[in-house]
Design a protein around this motif. Structure first.
Motif: not given
Length: 115
Positions: A91-98
Motif C-alpha cells: 500500500g501507500v504509506y503516509s506520515c501524519n504529525a501534529a
C-alpha cells in the motif's frame, strides 16, 4: 510552509524488510504525535503505528509483532521499521504529525510486497 516527506518505500519479496522515514521541515516549534497510515487500492486508509513526543507507541494488531516505530526529535524524523513483510502489507504509506497544533500529512511512499 511546514512539510512532511516520506522515503524508503520500494518493491520487496515476502519475508523481507524495509525501513521508512518521515522528516518534517519548515518553521517547527513543536511536534506532538507522529504516526504512520497505509492505504491499499480500493480500501480505506488505516492506522499502522504512532509515537508520542514522550516515546509512547501504539500499533495496529496485525503489525505489532513485526513493525517498530521510532523517532529522532533532533532530526524531526519518525521511522517505521517493517520486518517479515507480507503481500497484505502492500500500500501507500503516509506520515501524519501534529505540528504547531495542526495536523499535517506527507505525500506517501509506495510499499509493494510481491514475488
Amino acid at each position: 510552509q511546514v512539510q512532511l516527506v516520506e522515503s524508503g518505500g520500494g518493491l520487496v519479496q515476502p519475508g523481507e524488510s524495509l525501513k521508512l522515514s518521515c522528516t518534517a521541515s519548515g518553521n517547527i516549534n513543536s511536534i506532538y504525535v507522529m504516526a504512520w497510515f497505509r492505504q491499499a487500492p480500493g480500501r480505506q486508509r488505516e492506522f499502522v503505528a504512532r509515537i508520542s513526543d514522550k516515546g509512547i507507541t501504539g500499533y495496529r494488531d496485525s503489525v505489532k509483532a513485526r513493525f517498530t516505530i521510532s523517532r529522532d526529535n533532533a532530526k524531526n524524523t519518525a521511522y517505521l521499521e517493517m520486518k517479515s513483510l507480507q503481500p497484505e502489507d502492500t500500500g501507500v504509506y503516509s506520515c501524519n504529525a501534529a505540528i504547531n497544533g495542526r495536523s499535517y500529512w506527507g505525500q506517501g511512499t509506495q510499499v509493494t510486497v510481491s514475488s
